[in-house]
Design a protein around this motif. Structure first.
Motif, mmCIF file in Angstrom:
data_model
loop_
_atom_site.group_PDB
_atom_site.id
_atom_site.type_symbol
_atom_site.label_atom_id
_atom_site.label_comp_id
_atom_site.label_asym_id
_atom_site.label_seq_id
_atom_site.Cartn_x
_atom_site.Cartn_y
_atom_site.Cartn_z
ATOM 1 N N VAL A 89 0.846 -1.190 0.000
ATOM 2 C CA VAL A 89 0.000 0.000 0.000
ATOM 3 C C VAL A 89 0.883 1.243 0.000
ATOM 4 O O VAL A 89 2.039 1.208 0.443
ATOM 5 C CB VAL A 89 -0.945 0.033 1.222
ATOM 6 N N THR A 90 0.304 2.323 -0.512
ATOM 7 C CA THR A 90 0.957 3.629 -0.451
ATOM 8 C C THR A 90 0.147 4.527 0.460
ATOM 9 O O THR A 90 -1.085 4.599 0.342
ATOM 10 C CB THR A 90 1.054 4.269 -1.846
ATOM 11 N N LEU A 91 0.826 5.205 1.383
ATOM 12 C CA LEU A 91 0.152 6.116 2.300
ATOM 13 C C LEU A 91 0.097 7.518 1.707
ATOM 14 O O LEU A 91 0.840 7.849 0.775
ATOM 15 C CB LEU A 91 0.883 6.149 3.639
ATOM 16 N N GLU A 92 -0.790 8.333 2.249
ATOM 17 C CA GLU A 92 -0.934 9.702 1.762
ATOM 18 C C GLU A 92 0.372 10.477 1.877
ATOM 19 O O GLU A 92 0.634 11.389 1.093
ATOM 20 C CB GLU A 92 -2.050 10.397 2.546
ATOM 21 N N SER A 93 1.223 10.091 2.819
ATOM 22 C CA SER A 93 2.523 10.742 2.994
ATOM 23 C C SER A 93 3.505 10.382 1.888
ATOM 24 O O SER A 93 4.567 11.003 1.762
ATOM 25 C CB SER A 93 3.117 10.326 4.342
ATOM 26 N N GLY A 94 3.172 9.372 1.097
ATOM 27 C CA GLY A 94 4.078 8.882 0.069
ATOM 28 C C GLY A 94 4.808 7.617 0.467
ATOM 29 O O GLY A 94 5.406 6.937 -0.373
ATOM 30 N N GLU A 95 4.794 7.265 1.748
ATOM 31 C CA GLU A 95 5.455 6.048 2.211
ATOM 32 C C GLU A 95 4.764 4.817 1.632
ATOM 33 O O GLU A 95 3.538 4.757 1.533
ATOM 34 C CB GLU A 95 5.410 5.984 3.740
ATOM 35 N N GLN A 96 5.569 3.836 1.264
ATOM 36 C CA GLN A 96 5.039 2.565 0.793
ATOM 37 C C GLN A 96 5.361 1.469 1.800
ATOM 38 O O GLN A 96 6.442 1.431 2.370
ATOM 39 C CB GLN A 96 5.623 2.200 -0.574
ATOM 40 N N ILE A 97 4.387 0.591 2.021
ATOM 41 C CA ILE A 97 4.551 -0.541 2.928
ATOM 42 C C ILE A 97 4.357 -1.814 2.121
ATOM 43 O O ILE A 97 3.309 -2.008 1.495
ATOM 44 C CB ILE A 97 3.544 -0.480 4.092
ATOM 45 N N ARG A 98 5.352 -2.654 2.112
ATOM 46 C CA ARG A 98 5.275 -3.917 1.385
ATOM 47 C C ARG A 98 4.372 -4.888 2.134
ATOM 48 O O ARG A 98 4.490 -5.054 3.348
ATOM 49 C CB ARG A 98 6.679 -4.509 1.234
ATOM 50 N N ALA A 99 3.472 -5.526 1.423
ATOM 51 C CA ALA A 99 2.582 -6.510 2.031
ATOM 52 C C ALA A 99 2.014 -7.401 0.947
ATOM 53 O O ALA A 99 1.606 -6.915 -0.118
ATOM 54 C CB ALA A 99 1.455 -5.834 2.799
ATOM 55 N N ASP A 100 1.974 -8.698 1.210
ATOM 56 C CA ASP A 100 1.360 -9.658 0.289
ATOM 57 C C ASP A 100 -0.026 -10.079 0.755
ATOM 58 O O ASP A 100 -0.712 -10.829 0.057
ATOM 59 C CB ASP A 100 2.247 -10.904 0.157
ATOM 60 N N HIS A 101 -0.407 -9.602 1.928
ATOM 61 C CA HIS A 101 -1.724 -9.928 2.498
ATOM 62 C C HIS A 101 -2.284 -8.669 3.150
ATOM 63 O O HIS A 101 -1.700 -8.160 4.114
ATOM 64 C CB HIS A 101 -1.609 -11.048 3.532
ATOM 65 N N VAL A 102 -3.391 -8.168 2.621
ATOM 66 C CA VAL A 102 -3.974 -6.907 3.089
ATOM 67 C C VAL A 102 -5.451 -7.107 3.377
ATOM 68 O O VAL A 102 -6.215 -7.536 2.507
ATOM 69 C CB VAL A 102 -3.793 -5.785 2.043
ATOM 70 N N VAL A 103 -5.853 -6.801 4.604
ATOM 71 C CA VAL A 103 -7.270 -6.818 4.981
ATOM 72 C C VAL A 103 -7.836 -5.423 4.774
ATOM 73 O O VAL A 103 -7.320 -4.442 5.323
ATOM 74 C CB VAL A 103 -7.451 -7.233 6.456
ATOM 75 N N VAL A 104 -8.900 -5.324 3.988
ATOM 76 C CA VAL A 104 -9.577 -4.050 3.756
ATOM 77 C C VAL A 104 -10.795 -4.003 4.674
ATOM 78 O O VAL A 104 -11.863 -4.504 4.346
ATOM 79 C CB VAL A 104 -9.996 -3.894 2.283
ATOM 80 N N ALA A 105 -10.616 -3.428 5.854
ATOM 81 C CA ALA A 105 -11.676 -3.371 6.869
ATOM 82 C C ALA A 105 -12.183 -1.940 7.008
ATOM 83 O O ALA A 105 -12.247 -1.382 8.098
ATOM 84 C CB ALA A 105 -11.167 -3.900 8.205
ATOM 85 N N LEU A 106 -12.546 -1.351 5.883
ATOM 86 C CA LEU A 106 -13.001 0.039 5.857
ATOM 87 C C LEU A 106 -14.412 0.153 6.404
ATOM 88 O O LEU A 106 -15.235 -0.746 6.238
ATOM 89 C CB LEU A 106 -12.993 0.565 4.423
ATOM 90 N N GLY A 107 -14.716 1.288 7.017
ATOM 91 C CA GLY A 107 -16.106 1.622 7.283
ATOM 92 C C GLY A 107 -16.763 2.067 5.988
ATOM 93 O O GLY A 107 -16.089 2.422 5.008
ATOM 94 N N HIS A 108 -18.095 2.068 5.948
ATOM 95 C CA HIS A 108 -18.749 2.385 4.674
ATOM 96 C C HIS A 108 -18.768 3.879 4.360
ATOM 97 O O HIS A 108 -19.337 4.294 3.354
ATOM 98 C CB HIS A 108 -20.156 1.797 4.599
ATOM 99 N N SER A 109 -18.118 4.681 5.200
ATOM 100 C CA SER A 109 -17.991 6.107 4.884
ATOM 101 C C SER A 109 -16.654 6.445 4.242
ATOM 102 O O SER A 109 -16.417 7.608 3.909
ATOM 103 C CB SER A 109 -18.167 6.950 6.159
ATOM 104 N N ALA A 110 -15.774 5.459 4.040
ATOM 105 C CA ALA A 110 -14.463 5.709 3.421
ATOM 106 C C ALA A 110 -14.621 5.776 1.900
ATOM 107 O O ALA A 110 -14.030 4.997 1.150
ATOM 108 C CB ALA A 110 -13.481 4.624 3.826
ATOM 109 N N ARG A 111 -15.397 6.733 1.453
ATOM 110 C CA ARG A 111 -15.772 6.805 0.044
ATOM 111 C C ARG A 111 -14.571 7.029 -0.866
ATOM 112 O O ARG A 111 -14.501 6.465 -1.964
ATOM 113 C CB ARG A 111 -16.801 7.928 -0.143
ATOM 114 N N ASP A 112 -13.605 7.839 -0.426
ATOM 115 C CA ASP A 112 -12.437 8.101 -1.255
ATOM 116 C C ASP A 112 -11.586 6.844 -1.429
ATOM 117 O O ASP A 112 -11.032 6.604 -2.506
ATOM 118 C CB ASP A 112 -11.599 9.251 -0.677
ATOM 119 N N THR A 113 -11.483 6.029 -0.394
ATOM 120 C CA THR A 113 -10.692 4.805 -0.489
ATOM 121 C C THR A 113 -11.379 3.780 -1.385
ATOM 122 O O THR A 113 -10.725 3.092 -2.181
ATOM 123 C CB THR A 113 -10.430 4.208 0.899
ATOM 124 N N PHE A 114 -12.687 3.670 -1.287
ATOM 125 C CA PHE A 114 -13.412 2.785 -2.201
ATOM 126 C C PHE A 114 -13.244 3.241 -3.653
ATOM 127 O O PHE A 114 -13.104 2.411 -4.558
ATOM 128 C CB PHE A 114 -14.897 2.744 -1.841
#
Length: 568
Positions: A257-282
């Motif tokens: 994933v890439t964060l808003e700060s520009g930092e990248q985090i390596r991951a091969d397994h990502v849980v997307v546990a967003l609330g339904h108001s995270a419209r920009d992320t969806f």
């Protein structure tokens, strides 16, 4: 152990009456009953003058042979059976050196109920998750939320929707669900809550709740436990992009994933546990080609009555009994125009709260404290809508609806509510009597609305453009008198409708397979309310557990369903 179900005693039975009732029901001498615990307690209020408590009791009666004999003796009784095994067993555990070679750690996006339990299970399995939460820690978040309620100042990244604990933190803290639960995963959720400071009664009362203040301290303790086990929770870390790479066969895999700060985090397994108001992320996920579908949800208002009216209607002369507490209700009406109207997220003795996460929009929700001692009862009165109701392209050919169209629909009515409230996050409101008569409300009656920053009395059904679609207005207007037939006083003239309730559930589903992974991005695990797989604290927590188990099995190289030889 042996479980007795449907053991019925009068509401006002003496505290010491349960043991004799158990002994009598089993037909054994008192000395043979070595111990018993209440697994569940509910009530039957159909006869208000003679209410009864209904118990499920687990009994120890002197060893396996004695239990077998008793079960044989009561073989024809469907209410006397062996106690089921409700213990939680982990799918596996990582060895201590699992990450020694630089293997990427799993990432959990979102720290609401689903993300919390996904992270907790992963941490308990030794998988040291990294949690990324766009909002703040819960105590800071609480201050920001009060800033909207008291001063009309909205922080778009720290509010009822965003921050540690998720939207469930500012709710009634209901800890019950209607989901199928053959593995007793709800018991695991409740047990972890008790460890974190919840009262033990949530393990056995039929409709347990905690309330906001208690949830805050509990969330902090669970966070500390995740960190103790090697997990890492990072606040104010908004995910702005998903890193996806195809393999040689063209199958797409998440790689970080890439964060808003520009930092990248390596991951091969990502849980997307967003609330339904995270419209920009969806929207970002949709842009990255993650498969998702439009789904139904509901819209409506919050309704408030004096809690005393609900108590009297539900409990009659037993209203106010300490074991019953503040009464709730669940109502459904099928309107003549084909729409279903129902009560949603009923909050006894609570308040209506400002729940927007976007500027210049009004959203309502309900909240209660553990005591449920506020003057008013409130609930959403909402109307079911389908994707065809909110599609934006105007097509009528049965083609799939853009899954982002539901957000546009919600935003339209939330902005309209802001206009009708006349700005500053005031909410439009009307008396139920005026609403039924299709007329403007100009003053309050006997019910003082609890919504803060405040309400603007208006006509929720203005000609040309009201506060909701016309079909929703018609259905609610028809439903209110129908609900009166079930709860006397429900359509009282002075009850207050406050608009609008738009975020009852996610308008989309990030479709996943039986392995809990996205249909077209391997390693991506959609989970919880925002992804379309839960509705409330308990179901979200259970979904988080199941997703964490699937992810853990994938990381540990275990086949689905294989548990033999693993540690408990």
């Amino acid at each position: 152990m042996i479980r007795i179900n449907e053991l019925r005693l009068p509401l006002n039975h003496p505290e010491d009456a349960l043991r004799p009732a158990v002994v009598q029901r089993l037909g054994i001498p008192d000395a043979q009953l070595q111990a018993f615990t209440v697994f569940k307690r509910s009530y039957d209020a159909r006869k208000k003058s003679a209410m009864v408590l209904i118990y499920s009791v687990d009994c120890e009666v002197g060893g396996a042979a004695a239990e077998a004999a008793l079960l044989k003796q009561h073989a024809g009784d469907s209410h006397i059976k062996p106690s089921p095994d409700t213990a939680y067993r982990f799918a596996g555990h990582a060895p201590a050196d699992f990450f020694a070679t630089g293997r990427p750690r799993p990432v959990v996006i979102g720290f609401g109920p689903c993300g919390i339990f996904a992270a907790l299970i992963l941490a308990q399995m030794g998988l040291r998750p990294i949690v990324l939460e766009r909002g703040k820690q819960v105590r800071e978040r609480t201050k920001d939320t009060w800033g909207l309620w008291r001063e009309s100042v909205l922080d778009p990244e720290s509010n009822v929707q965003f921050g540690e604990g998720g939207a469930g933190t500012f709710s009634d803290g209901k800890l019950y669900s209607q989901i199928s639960d053959p593995r007793f995963l709800t018991r695991k959720v409740l047990t972890e809550f008790v460890k974190a400071g919840a009262p033990e009664e949530i393990l056995f009362v039929s409709k347990p709740h905690i309330g906001t203040f208690r949830l805050v301290s509990m969330v902090i303790k669970i966070r500390a436990e995740i960190e103790r086990l090697g997990g890492e929770i990072r606040f104010q870390q908004k995910v702005s992009d998903l890193l996806i790479e195809p393999d040689a066969g063209g199958q797409r895999h998440v790689r970080g994933v890439t964060l808003e700060s520009g930092e990248q985090i390596r991951a091969d397994h990502v849980v997307v546990a967003l609330g339904h108001s995270a419209r920009d992320t969806f929207t970002m996920l949709y842009g990255r080609g993650v498969y998702m579908e439009a789904k139904p949800f509901s819209i409506g208002y919050r309704i408030e009555h004096p809690q005393s009216i609900i108590d009297k209607a539900r409990f009659g002369p037993n209203a106010g009994h300490p074991l019953l507490g503040a009464a709730d209700y669940k109502l459904v009406h099928h309107a003549g125009n084909g729409r279903s109207v129902y009560s949603f997220c009923m909050c006894p003795g609570g308040t209506v709260v400002a729940a927007t996460s976007e500027p210049n929009r009004v959203v309502t929700n309900g909240m209660s404290q553990y005591s449920r001692a506020e003057r008013n009862a409130n609930a959403g009165i909402v109307v079911g809508i389908s994707p065809e109701d909110y599609r934006q392209d105007g097509k009528k050919d049965g083609s799939p609806v853009n899954p982002l169209d539901g957000f546009a629909f919600q935003r339209f009515w939330e902005s309209r509510a802001y206009e009708l409230g006349e700005g500053n996050y005031l909410a439009p409101a009307a008396l139920v009597g005026d609403f039924i008569k299709r007329q403007r409300s100009t003053a309050l009656g006997s019910v003082e609305p609890s919504y803060k920053p405040g309400v603007t009395m208006t006509d929720l059904q203005q000609k040309g453009l009201g506060s909701l679609p016309e079909y929703a207005l018609d259905a609610i207007r028809e439903a209110l008198p129908a609900f009166e037939r079930q709860i006397r006083g429900f359509s009282m003239n002075d009850a207050v409708l406050t608009g609008v309730e738009t975020r009852t559930s996610s308008p989309l589903r990030i479709t996943r397979g039986k392995d809990y992974q996205s249909l077209n991005v391997r390693g991506l695990y959609p989970a919880g309310e925002g992804a379309g797989y839960a509705g409330g604290i308990m179901s979200a927590g259970v979904d988080g557990i199941e997703v964490a188990e699937a992810l853990g099995k994938a990381m540990l190289g275990l086949e689905a369903g294989v548990v033999a030889g693993l540690k408990d």
